[in-house]
Design a protein around this motif. Structure first.
Motif, PDB file in Angstrom:
ATOM      1  N   TYR A  59      10.329   8.339   1.315  1.00 54.35           N
ATOM      2  CA  TYR A  59       9.637   7.097   0.968  1.00 54.35           C
ATOM      3  C   TYR A  59       8.647   7.472  -0.141  1.00 54.35           C
ATOM      4  O   TYR A  59       7.451   7.656   0.086  1.00 54.35           O
ATOM      5  N   GLU A  60       9.165   7.609  -1.365  1.00 51.69           N
ATOM      6  CA  GLU A  60       8.376   8.160  -2.462  1.00 51.69           C
ATOM      7  C   GLU A  60       7.350   7.155  -2.984  1.00 51.69           C
ATOM      8  O   GLU A  60       7.551   5.950  -2.924  1.00 51.69           O
ATOM      9  N   GLY A  61       6.250   7.685  -3.515  1.00 56.81           N
ATOM     10  CA  GLY A  61       5.247   6.834  -4.146  1.00 56.81           C
ATOM     11  C   GLY A  61       3.840   7.336  -3.930  1.00 56.81           C
ATOM     12  O   GLY A  61       3.600   8.318  -3.215  1.00 56.81           O
ATOM     13  N   ASP A  62       2.893   6.663  -4.578  1.00 59.55           N
ATOM     14  CA  ASP A  62       1.463   6.931  -4.398  1.00 59.55           C
ATOM     15  C   ASP A  62       0.890   5.891  -3.444  1.00 59.55           C
ATOM     16  O   ASP A  62       1.224   4.702  -3.532  1.00 59.55           O
ATOM     17  N   TYR A  63      -0.035   6.339  -2.577  1.00 55.32           N
ATOM     18  CA  TYR A  63      -0.641   5.452  -1.591  1.00 55.32           C
ATOM     19  C   TYR A  63      -2.152   5.635  -1.621  1.00 55.32           C
ATOM     20  O   TYR A  63      -2.656   6.733  -1.880  1.00 55.32           O
ATOM     21  N   PHE A  64      -2.880   4.543  -1.333  1.00 59.20           N
ATOM     22  CA  PHE A  64      -4.314   4.492  -1.571  1.00 59.20           C
ATOM     23  C   PHE A  64      -5.054   4.181  -0.272  1.00 59.20           C
ATOM     24  O   PHE A  64      -4.764   3.189   0.387  1.00 59.20           O
TER      25      PHE A  64
END
Length: 283
Positions: free
Chosen positions: A126-131
């Protein structure tokens, strides 16, 4: 006897090496898992996304995926489990059809985490940037670029006055605002409007020396048509993380019996100082 002793030492060293490697892996896993606890948004909330899905990780090993239903502000959710092996995290969502995601976890900073593909065939990430939800900032100290500064210029009202003549309230007032970087003009604009207007400008400037020049374009030393005032002009300079470096009142500009019709504000980054140069005239 010597052969038996050598074999025993070899087994002992292998056992210690394996044990230390396992302990280091456990420590890394515990740190990552602890750091990941809480709610993580799919989009940077400072960008004001209209939809923002999220993951929420709990100390019990559960992860809840909250997603927009496609209607209004309604969200639905699904809860699964997560486990770590070193910096590799596996999430399993068992509701309906079981979905499994395996990804490498990399923290960009305390408030931003990136999920990356492991590169292993058959492992979906579940690729990506998270904040992190509720964080004050999502920038690393290295991301703050002091080479680029934000300059804010604001004024009170521009008015015509009864100083030395009679004026129509419909007559326009012209004010020129010029921005400079290291002595070179970056941007310039002339605001021309009927009295009662204000100026609110914001520009990003680079360079070691940045300047703002404000001039009443209606100034004419030989003209009798006088009577203009620009109230409460001020300049503020901030870094990209909104640290205020300068917040200075430039004072009024006016054309009257005595005139203060131009002001040049200059800020030097190297020593965090500024100067004001003013053009005046006595009619």
């Amino acid at each position: 006897m010597k052969t038996i002793l050598k074999l025993s030492l070899t087994v002992l060293l292998l056992t210690l090496t394996t044990s230390c490697s396992s302990d280091d892996n456990d420590i890394n896993t515990n740190e990552l898992q602890s750091q990941l606890l809480g709610k993580w948004l799919f989009e940077n909330p400072n960008n004001n996304p209209s939809v923002n899905n999220s993951f929420t990780f709990t100390s019990s090993g559960n992860v809840t995926y909250s997603y927009w239903t496609g209607s209004g502000t309604n969200y639905d959710s699904e809860t699964g489990t997560f486990t770590f092996n070193g910096d590799i995290m596996t999430m399993v969502f068992p509701e309906g059809v079981t979905l499994t995601y395996v990804q490498k976890v990399l923290f960009t900073n305390d408030n931003v985490v990136e999920f990356q593909s492991t590169g292993v065939s058959g492992e979906d990430a579940y690729e990506g940037d998270y904040f992190r939800d509720g964080a004050d900032s999502y920038e690393s100290p290295d991301d703050i670029n002091i080479d680029k500064l934000n300059l804010f210029f604001d004024t009170g009202n521009a008015w015509r006055t009864g100083c030395g003549g009679t004026y129509s309230s419909e007559a326009k007032i012209s004010i020129k605002v010029t921005y400079l970087s290291d002595g070179k003009e970056v941007d310039s604009k002339t605001i021309s409007s009927r009295q009662g207007f204000q100026i609110h400008e914001n520009i990003e400037l680079e360079g070691d020396v940045i300047s703002l020049k404000v001039r009443l374009e209606d100034f004419n030393a030989s003209a009798l048509d006088k009577g203009i005032v620009l109230h409460d002009s001020a300049v503020r300079i901030e870094t990209s993380d909104e640290t205020i470096l300068v917040n200075e009142n430039l004072g009024e500009l006016f054309i009257c019996t005595d005139s203060r019709y131009e002001v040049l504000f200059t800020y030097k980054k190297v020593d965090n100082t500024f100067t004001l140069e003013v053009e005046t005239d006595g009619f």
